[in-house]
Write a protein that holds these residues in place. Structure first.
Motif, PDB file in Angstrom:
ATOM      1  N   LEU A  66      31.419  66.801  -3.884  1.00 23.32           N
ATOM      2  CA  LEU A  66      32.793  66.596  -4.320  1.00 23.32           C
ATOM      3  C   LEU A  66      33.779  66.964  -3.220  1.00 23.32           C
ATOM      4  CD1 LEU A  66      32.577  68.220  -7.885  1.00 23.32           C
ATOM      5  CD2 LEU A  66      32.325  65.809  -7.300  1.00 23.32           C
ATOM      6  N   VAL A  67      34.906  66.283  -3.196  1.00 17.16           N
ATOM      7  CA  VAL A  67      36.012  66.655  -2.325  1.00 17.16           C
ATOM      8  C   VAL A  67      36.703  67.851  -2.972  1.00 17.16           C
ATOM      9  CG1 VAL A  67      38.180  65.929  -1.274  1.00 17.16           C
ATOM     10  CG2 VAL A  67      36.301  64.296  -1.528  1.00 17.16           C
ATOM     11  N   CYS A  68      36.697  68.987  -2.284  1.00 12.65           N
ATOM     12  CA  CYS A  68      37.058  70.253  -2.926  1.00 12.65           C
ATOM     13  C   CYS A  68      38.538  70.597  -2.766  1.00 12.65           C
ATOM     14  CB  CYS A  68      36.207  71.390  -2.353  1.00 12.65           C
ATOM     15  SG  CYS A  68      36.520  72.983  -3.146  1.00 12.65           S
ATOM     16  N   PHE A  69      39.224  70.694  -3.910  1.00 11.14           N
ATOM     17  CA  PHE A  69      40.595  71.199  -3.946  1.00 11.14           C
ATOM     18  C   PHE A  69      40.663  72.492  -4.767  1.00 11.14           C
ATOM     19  CE2 PHE A  69      41.434  66.820  -2.789  1.00 11.14           C
ATOM     20  CZ  PHE A  69      42.494  66.917  -1.896  1.00 11.14           C
ATOM     21  N   ALA A  70      39.523  73.160  -4.910  1.00 13.72           N
ATOM     22  CA  ALA A  70      39.463  74.421  -5.651  1.00 13.72           C
ATOM     23  C   ALA A  70      39.434  75.587  -4.676  1.00 13.72           C
ATOM     24  CB  ALA A  70      38.229  74.462  -6.554  1.00 13.72           C
ATOM     25  N   GLY A  71      39.883  76.734  -5.146  1.00 18.51           N
ATOM     26  CA  GLY A  71      39.885  77.935  -4.307  1.00 18.51           C
ATOM     27  C   GLY A  71      39.610  79.170  -5.132  1.00 18.51           C
ATOM     28  N   MET A  72      40.648  79.946  -5.371  1.00 17.68           N
ATOM     29  CA  MET A  72      40.564  81.165  -6.162  1.00 17.68           C
ATOM     30  C   MET A  72      39.513  82.122  -5.612  1.00 17.68           C
ATOM     31  SD  MET A  72      40.597  81.396 -10.317  1.00 17.68           S
ATOM     32  CE  MET A  72      41.293  82.826 -11.130  1.00 17.68           C
ATOM     33  N   ALA A 403      35.955  60.746 -10.143  1.00 18.86           N
ATOM     34  CA  ALA A 403      36.331  60.140  -8.864  1.00 18.86           C
ATOM     35  C   ALA A 403      35.754  60.894  -7.673  1.00 18.86           C
ATOM     36  CB  ALA A 403      37.852  60.073  -8.748  1.00 18.86           C
ATOM     37  N   GLY A 404      34.892  61.891  -7.937  1.00 18.61           N
ATOM     38  CA  GLY A 404      34.275  62.653  -6.854  1.00 18.61           C
ATOM     39  C   GLY A 404      35.148  63.742  -6.283  1.00 18.61           C
ATOM     40  N   ILE A 405      36.056  64.268  -7.107  1.00 23.89           N
ATOM     41  CA  ILE A 405      36.992  65.294  -6.648  1.00 23.89           C
ATOM     42  C   ILE A 405      36.856  66.537  -7.524  1.00 23.89           C
ATOM     43  CG2 ILE A 405      39.432  65.913  -6.385  1.00 23.89           C
ATOM     44  CD1 ILE A 405      40.015  62.954  -5.894  1.00 23.89           C
ATOM     45  N   LEU A 406      36.737  67.700  -6.885  1.00 21.60           N
ATOM     46  CA  LEU A 406      36.814  68.970  -7.600  1.00 21.60           C
ATOM     47  C   LEU A 406      38.288  69.352  -7.629  1.00 21.60           C
ATOM     48  CD1 LEU A 406      35.361  71.276  -9.014  1.00 21.60           C
ATOM     49  CD2 LEU A 406      35.026  72.363  -6.794  1.00 21.60           C
ATOM     50  N   GLY A 407      38.946  68.989  -8.723  1.00 25.47           N
ATOM     51  CA  GLY A 407      40.405  69.057  -8.807  1.00 25.47           C
ATOM     52  C   GLY A 407      40.945  70.416  -9.183  1.00 25.47           C
ATOM     53  N   ASP A 429      46.409  62.045  -1.059  1.00 20.16           N
ATOM     54  CA  ASP A 429      47.096  60.925  -1.704  1.00 20.16           C
ATOM     55  C   ASP A 429      46.264  60.369  -2.866  1.00 20.16           C
ATOM     56  OD1 ASP A 429      49.224  61.124   0.028  1.00 20.16           O
ATOM     57  OD2 ASP A 429      48.516  59.536   1.377  1.00 20.16           O
ATOM     58  N   ASN A 430      44.958  60.331  -2.700  1.00 17.30           N
ATOM     59  CA  ASN A 430      44.083  59.842  -3.761  1.00 17.30           C
ATOM     60  C   ASN A 430      44.148  60.737  -4.997  1.00 17.30           C
ATOM     61  OD1 ASN A 430      42.097  58.220  -5.006  1.00 17.30           O
ATOM     62  ND2 ASN A 430      40.446  59.526  -4.236  1.00 17.30           N
ATOM     63  N   LEU A 431      44.170  62.071  -4.772  1.00 19.93           N
ATOM     64  CA  LEU A 431      44.262  62.992  -5.900  1.00 19.93           C
ATOM     65  C   LEU A 431      45.591  62.798  -6.623  1.00 19.93           C
ATOM     66  CD1 LEU A 431      43.203  66.666  -6.093  1.00 19.93           C
ATOM     67  CD2 LEU A 431      45.511  66.055  -6.781  1.00 19.93           C
ATOM     68  N   VAL A 432      46.689  62.652  -5.869  1.00 20.48           N
ATOM     69  CA  VAL A 432      48.000  62.474  -6.479  1.00 20.48           C
ATOM     70  C   VAL A 432      48.040  61.167  -7.281  1.00 20.48           C
ATOM     71  CG1 VAL A 432      50.452  62.097  -6.007  1.00 20.48           C
ATOM     72  CG2 VAL A 432      49.205  63.854  -4.757  1.00 20.48           C
ATOM     73  N   LYS A 433      47.428  60.118  -6.739  1.00 25.52           N
ATOM     74  CA  LYS A 433      47.395  58.828  -7.420  1.00 25.52           C
ATOM     75  C   LYS A 433      46.670  58.932  -8.757  1.00 25.52           C
ATOM     76  CE  LYS A 433      46.642  55.401  -4.756  1.00 25.52           C
ATOM     77  NZ  LYS A 433      45.947  54.411  -3.861  1.00 25.52           N
ATOM     78  N   LEU A 434      45.540  59.663  -8.776  1.00 23.67           N
ATOM     79  CA  LEU A 434      44.802  59.863 -10.019  1.00 23.67           C
ATOM     80  C   LEU A 434      45.610  60.680 -11.018  1.00 23.67           C
ATOM     81  CD1 LEU A 434      41.279  60.655  -8.529  1.00 23.67           C
ATOM     82  CD2 LEU A 434      41.855  58.658  -9.910  1.00 23.67           C
ATOM     83  N   ALA A 435      46.337  61.672 -10.518  1.00 27.39           N
ATOM     84  CA  ALA A 435      47.128  62.533 -11.398  1.00 27.39           C
ATOM     85  C   ALA A 435      48.327  61.806 -11.988  1.00 27.39           C
ATOM     86  CB  ALA A 435      47.606  63.744 -10.623  1.00 27.39           C
ATOM     87  N   ALA A 436      48.775  60.744 -11.341  1.00 31.11           N
ATOM     88  CA  ALA A 436      49.955  60.019 -11.801  1.00 31.11           C
ATOM     89  C   ALA A 436      49.627  58.969 -12.866  1.00 31.11           C
ATOM     90  CB  ALA A 436      50.636  59.335 -10.610  1.00 31.11           C
ATOM     91  N   LEU A 437      48.347  58.709 -13.099  1.00 32.88           N
ATOM     92  CA  LEU A 437      47.951  57.671 -14.068  1.00 32.88           C
ATOM     93  C   LEU A 437      48.349  58.043 -15.493  1.00 32.88           C
ATOM     94  CD1 LEU A 437      44.395  56.764 -12.704  1.00 32.88           C
ATOM     95  CD2 LEU A 437      46.543  55.520 -12.372  1.00 32.88           C
TER      96      LEU A 437
END
Length: 437
Positions: A66-72, A403-407, A429-437
């Motif tokens: 996954l494309v990682c946008f997680a942290g914590m 979509a293969g993203i760890l959101g 940009d891909n994550l933002v596009k998915l979030a805007a749906l």
């Protein structure tokens, strides 16, 4: 049946007799039958090297990348490809504490370099030779504060501390007779008036805060150190190591102890570990510091040499008198971050941090512009931020996964997103596009 066990039948009989049972089944009689495995293990009897490699490649291919946008607390940073090769060099590759200095100069040398780099990164005077991870480093700092105070048994902990770290603190405190009190957040940051009020009560040994805090907010700790020191309490700052390349250091904030996890210094996520904890402190606390410390000296011929210093192995035998629960030092991951920092250099560390910062703010702006998100706390943040979503957060999270993203990390009705230098503009940009749906 037990061909890989070193004990003979006579050995087993002798041990069983010693504990007062006559068989292995009797030894485990208290284990419920429902949880005892009576079948054969599903393991092939033998395989060639090629077959073993193919088996593990097949298993590995089942992992979803996954494309990682997680942290914590754990972040997807770039790892220079040369690091694994340097780690495997014979003068470095050992898992055990180097008691025999004359044959351990490679290990002692890199530990000394690690200490030097971490002291500089945190702005503190001294560093130890690493801890197990960031959470246990914070727990050791808690006990170090209590040990330094001698009488006080209370430690104040900011509500902004990572909840996983707080759980470890709770466990250590329970079994060491330490009382923990929580300092609340006000609009996302540690409340200084509340801290001062808590400090006025007697018996406070230390205060633990996090920078950036669990919500990614960069806190202003002005006045915190003075408030702690007026009441003879130690000030502890827990930080993500990589962020210190650009943020104000614990030393600059007047901290007595700096701790945190070094995973952000290039260590892969690796499904949660192994990572490395760091601990640095002021010079006057060095003898209270747990773990190992390596010093530089010269040998009888005047040549540079490295040795373990200030601590002896025997001091850890008397557990109640020891400076730490951590005795042996498995420093392979300390070597990892040492090589990483050497390769990246000061400028590289700063550039990686700056890219992470810029990417996070670009993502945040994009999400806010969709009209579906707003910041929970309108405070300065570094590479991580907390936004609330006006729709079904769980549905959106699943959309990211599909979509293969760890959101990010789901928190209540929102998301805690993190961005590192690995995330490209196209991925954001891909994550933002998915979030805007």
């Amino acid at each position: 049946m037990y061909k890989y066990f070193p004990h003979t039948d006579d050995d087993l009989r002798g041990m069983l007799q010693r504990v007062g049972v006559d068989s292995l089944d009797a030894l485990y009689a208290q284990v419920p039958e429902a949880v005892r495995f009576r079948g054969d293990y599903d393991i092939p009897l033998s395989a060639s090297e090629m077959e073993v490699r193919q088996t593990f490649q097949l298993l590995g291919s089942q992992n979803q990348q996954l494309v990682c946008f997680a942290g914590m607390g754990a972040y997807d940073h770039y790892t220079p490809s040369v690091i694994p090769n340097l780690l495997s060099r014979s003068e470095f590759l050992t898992s055990y504490t180097p008691y025999q200095a004359e044959i351990s100069q490679g290990t002692l040398h890199y530990i000394f370099e690690y200490q030097s780099m971490m002291a500089e990164l945190t702005g503190m005077e001294v560093s130890n030779a690493s801890m197990y991870d960031g959470a246990t480093a914070a727990a050791e700092a808690m006990m170090m504060a209590v040990a330094a105070s001698k009488k006080a048994r209370k430690v104040l902990v900011s509500e902004g501390l990572n909840p996983g770290t707080r759980q470890v603190l709770d466990t250590y405190a329970l079994h060491h007779g330490i009382e923990l009190e929580t300092i609340p957040l006000t609009d996302g940051t540690t409340d200084l008036p509340s801290l001062i009020s808590h400090l006025s009560s007697s018996g406070v040994a230390g205060v633990i805060v996090q920078q950036p805090n669990v919500y990614g907010i960069v806190e202003d700790f002005s006045g915190f150190a003075d408030a702690c020191h007026e009441q003879k309490a130690l000030f502890v700052i827990d930080s993500v190591a990589a962020d210190l390349a650009v943020l104000k250091t614990p030393g600059e904030w007047g901290a007595d102890i700096a701790v945190g996890d070094g995973q952000s210094l290039g260590i892969p996520l690796s499904f949660g570990g192994p990572y490395v904890g760091y601990m640095c402190c002021t010079g006057k606390l060095i003898r209270k510091m747990p773990g190992r410390i390596v010093g530089k000296t010269v040998d009888s011929r005047g040549q540079r040499a490295f040795v373990l210093t200030l601590q002896a192995r025997e001091q850890h035998i008397r557990r109640q008198k020891a400076t730490s629960n951590i005795c042996s030092n498995q420093s392979l991951m300390a070597l990892f971050v040492t090589v990483y920092m050497s390769l990246m250099g000061r400028q590289g560390l700063k550039e990686a941090a700056q890219l992470s910062y810029s990417g996070a703010h670009y993502l945040c702006d994009g999400l806010l512009n969709t009209g579906h998100f707003h910041l929970v706390y309108d405070k300065p943040f570094f590479n991580e931020f907390y936004v609330r979503y006006d729709g079904d957060a769980q549905t959106l999270y699943q959309r990211f996964l599909d979509a293969g993203i760890l959101g990010g990390v789901l928190l209540d009705d929102g998301f805690l997103f993190a961005v590192t230098e690995k995330r490209t503009k196209e991925e954001i940009d891909n994550l933002v596009k998915l979030a805007a749906l």
